[in-house]
Design a protein around this motif. Structure first.
Motif, PDB file in Angstrom:
ATOM      1  N   ARG A 111     119.939  88.371  -7.491  1.00 19.52           N
ATOM      2  CA  ARG A 111     120.131  88.600  -6.055  1.00 19.52           C
ATOM      3  C   ARG A 111     118.790  88.634  -5.321  1.00 19.52           C
ATOM      4  NH1 ARG A 111     125.382  90.220  -4.572  1.00 19.52           N
ATOM      5  NH2 ARG A 111     124.606  91.258  -2.720  1.00 19.52           N
TER       6      ARG A 111
ATOM      7  N   ALA B  74     117.998  85.109  -4.738  1.00 19.59           N
ATOM      8  CA  ALA B  74     118.836  84.550  -3.674  1.00 19.59           C
ATOM      9  C   ALA B  74     118.430  85.064  -2.305  1.00 19.59           C
ATOM     10  CB  ALA B  74     120.304  84.876  -3.945  1.00 19.59           C
TER      11      ALA B  74
ATOM     12  N   LEU C  63     119.265  88.163  -1.391  1.00 13.23           N
ATOM     13  CA  LEU C  63     120.279  89.143  -1.006  1.00 13.23           C
ATOM     14  C   LEU C  63     119.797  90.572  -1.264  1.00 13.23           C
ATOM     15  CD1 LEU C  63     123.399  87.300  -2.460  1.00 13.23           C
ATOM     16  CD2 LEU C  63     122.691  87.425  -0.082  1.00 13.23           C
TER      17      LEU C  63
ATOM     18  N   ALA D 169     117.476  84.827   3.118  1.00 14.39           N
ATOM     19  CA  ALA D 169     118.446  84.180   2.226  1.00 14.39           C
ATOM     20  C   ALA D 169     118.892  82.833   2.784  1.00 14.39           C
ATOM     21  CB  ALA D 169     119.648  85.089   2.010  1.00 14.39           C
ATOM     22  N   ARG D 170     119.052  82.783   4.123  1.00 17.58           N
ATOM     23  CA  ARG D 170     119.574  81.536   4.686  1.00 17.58           C
ATOM     24  C   ARG D 170     118.527  80.441   4.736  1.00 17.58           C
ATOM     25  NH1 ARG D 170     120.056  81.925  11.154  1.00 17.58           N
ATOM     26  NH2 ARG D 170     121.018  79.922  10.768  1.00 17.58           N
TER      27      ARG D 170
ATOM     28  N   MET E 293     124.398  79.773  -4.476  1.00 18.04           N
ATOM     29  CA  MET E 293     124.761  80.975  -5.224  1.00 18.04           C
ATOM     30  C   MET E 293     126.238  80.898  -5.586  1.00 18.04           C
ATOM     31  SD  MET E 293     123.424  84.286  -5.777  1.00 18.04           S
ATOM     32  CE  MET E 293     124.199  85.774  -6.428  1.00 18.04           C
TER      33      MET E 293
END
Lengths: 280, 350
Positions: free
Chosen positions: B46, B49, B51, B71-72, B78
């Motif tokens: 995470r 990622a 997150l 994250a974006r 994911m």
């Protein structure tokens, strides 16, 4: 343990069902029937006369206005509260949860009185408000405040269990796929809870229009000005104008029935999404 | 472009999840993060990622500071254990989501998105199901949609969090093969979290084993299986038999059996071997003396329970190696084909 069904006596089930039906009939259907029966006691003309009064029309308008302000406010608050509680970790979460439930556990009269205590002529802020010529108690503003407080938990309570169950994976997935916060909220979070939200709004609305206790305290019962439907009914009743009282009451009863039908329809259609535990 | 994880640490309110993990993932590599629950593997994933945010450490991707990107912005794909499909969207809408939410200037044309969705549906072998909703799919199909959705954005890294954890054993094996195939076809750098050692060994180019938030060992599957760095790794990577032994001058003694040992530290040791890497010998032969307590045929193998050096052992013996002297109550000898020694974990007094 044995796997036999736990029927004590085979003849008991029909008896219990009959008893339940009887209780339901006496406690719910009979009074509801009485409302409609009384309303038409003097025929259709008597029924219609109750709505020809300017006070009745003002009460209906005021009830609609109060609901039209309180329900969206509580929908937004409920959505925000449920969203933060279900999707984020923060200190004081359990306190917030308990606070949301508070209006359910305190008497509506208290929910009304607190506003008088704060904003009434003798209240904490009474003088300052009077100096600035602002009146809250005995106005629509007061009615809205009282209604908002009483109906605060409905939307939030409906959404929290559902959103907790749904977790944050879908939002996380949307963000890793490149979606921004707003896009994620409007295209992932909101569609996932729309039926529960509608359901919560329905319950909130029914209560907002039907609220008596809190509203009674802050209203001041000024005819044609601060009388909502339930208060109007009480006045009519106290004046021994039974036909008119019950005629107007049919409106509230009908509102309850419509809410019930919509709620049942929603439950049937979206059973899965609404299965989260109910607390009221 | 390779992914470099440097000294990443993260603590949650009550417990540390990662205690400083450093790890490199080469471009196009298929890496498995393997560990028991609570080992920090999902937290690490995470963090990759975006997150979760690490308390300290760095994550570098081809010279770019990953931790500075949200994250974006990272463009990582994911895949979640419970699929996380958008339940109110069809399969096609799910897959197209990552393309449709791009800013207008970078968004492909409608027809291009459609074509991409079609390609991905073919890749994940779900043609014809594009109009279905997630609830109308089986678990295996859902996870394939989730993978297609993650691949749609042409991720720079693909991250999978126990992707087969919620599936039954048969589907899991099928999807495993198929995932490897997809990886080989797309060539995308892949980090895969699992607690299933068989899955990790079967699938990955390299395995990184985590325990209590620390990296214990990394290496190719065969390498870590053959040369586990710690008793934990030995135990975690497969069934293990453990007996107490003693090493003196490069000689190992287990009960009444002695053998040469390439182990320089004298003292008590734990002797590990795999339950299927044992030869059976008669009582007057070579090996560790053992008494058979139970004995049963299990498909192609024999399941043998015995007691050696005061310890109960469960062995899996190939059917062809059964001997007529192996009977309940009989004394036999066990000759491990491969041994692994670790300094004894028990206290010397015991």
């Amino acid at each position: 343990m044995s796997e036999r069904p736990t029927i004590v006596a085979p003849g008991l089930a029909p008896l219990l069902i009959l008893a339940a039906a009887l209780v339901m009939g006496v406690l719910i259907l009979l009074p509801l029937g009485a409302v409609f029966f009384q309303a038409f006691d003097k025929g259709l003309a008597g029924f219609r006369e109750a709505f020809d009064q300017p006070d009745a029309i003002a009460a209906i308008k005021l009830t609609l206005i109060v609901a039209a302000i309180s329900v969206p406010l509580n929908a937004i608050f409920g959505l925000a509260a449920a969203w933060s509680i279900a999707k984020f970790e923060f200190r004081g979460k359990s306190v917030l949860l308990a606070l949301i439930d508070l209006p359910f556990s305190i008497s509506p009269v208290v929910s009304g009185l607190v506003w008088v205590l704060l904003f009434g002529a003798q209240g904490w802020f009474g003088e300052q408000l009077a100096d600035r010529n602002i009146q809250i108690i005995f106005t629509t503003t007061g009615l809205v405040l009282a209604t908002v407080l009483v109906t605060l938990p409905f939307v939030a309570r409906e959404l929290i269990p559902l959103m907790q169950e749904q977790g944050t994976d879908e939002e996380a997935a949307a963000i890793t796929l490149g979606a921004g916060g707003m896009t994620t909220f409007f295209r992932i979070t909101l569609p996932n809870i729309k039926w529960a939200l509608l359901y919560g709004v329905l319950l909130c609305n029914a209560r907002a229009m039907g609220e008596f206790g809190a509203v009674s305290v802050v209203s001041g019962h000024i005819r044609g000005l601060t009388n909502t439907l339930p208060l109007h009914i009480e006045i009519l009743y106290n004046e021994y104008n039974f036909v008119a009282a019950f005629a107007v009451a049919t409106l509230l009863a009908a509102l309850g029935l419509v809410t019930l039908v919509l709620k049942t329809a929603l439950e049937v259609r979206y059973a899965g999404e609404l299965k989260a535990t109910r607390k009221h | 472009m390779s992914l470099q994880i440097k000294d990443v640490a993260k603590a949650f309110a009550r417990f540390p999840a990662l205690g400083g993990v450093s790890l490199d993932v080469a471009e196009g590599e298929f890496l498995a993060l393997l560990g028991p629950s609570g080992s920090g593997k999902t937290t690490l994933l995470r963090i990759l990622a975006g997150l979760e945010r690490p308390d300290s450490g760095a994550v570098d991707f081809g010279g770019e500071d990953f931790l500075k990107l949200s994250a974006r912005e990272r463009r990582v794909g994911m895949v979640f254990q419970h699929y996380a499909l958008f339940r109110h969207m069809t399969v096609a809408q799910n897959i197209a989501f990552g393309l449709k939410v791009r800013p207008r200037s970078q968004r492909p044309k409608g027809s291009a998105i459609e074509a991409r969705v079609k390609d991905l549906l073919r890749l994940v072998q779900l043609e014809g199901l594009e109009k279905r909703y997630p609830a109308q799919l089986s678990g295996g199909q859902r996870q394939r949609v989730a993978l297609a959705r993650a691949l749609a954005i042409e991720p720079r890294v693909l991250l999978l969090d126990e992707p087969f954890g919620a599936l039954d054993a048969k589907v899991r094996r099928e999807l495993r093969k198929w995932l490897r195939h997809v990886h080989d076809e797309t060539g995308v750098t892949t980090v895969f979290v699992t607690h299933d050692q068989e899955e990790a060994l079967d699938l990955a180019d390299r395995v990184a084993i985590l325990r209590d938030g620390l990296l214990v060992q990394t290496g190719a599957p065969q390498e870590v299986y053959d040369n586990p760095a710690t008793p934990f790794v030995f135990d975690f990577l497969g069934e293990a038999c453990k007996l107490p032994g003693q090493v003196t001058g490069e000689r190992l003694k287990v009960d009444d059996w002695e053998t040469d040992a390439a182990f320089t530290m004298d003292g008590p040791v734990d002797v590990f071997f795999r339950p299927h890497e044992v030869a059976l010998e008669p009582a007057d032969g070579q090996g560790i003396s053992a008494r058979v307590t139970a004995f049963a045929a299990r498909g192609a193998n024999l399941h043998l329970e015995c007691e050696a050096a005061g310890q109960p052992l469960d062995l899996e013996i190939h059917g062809g190696e059964a001997r007529d002297y192996v009977r309940p109550g009989a004394l036999i000898r066990l000759l491990p084909r491969r041994l692994k020694l670790f300094p004894a974990e028990r206290s010397p007094a015991a």
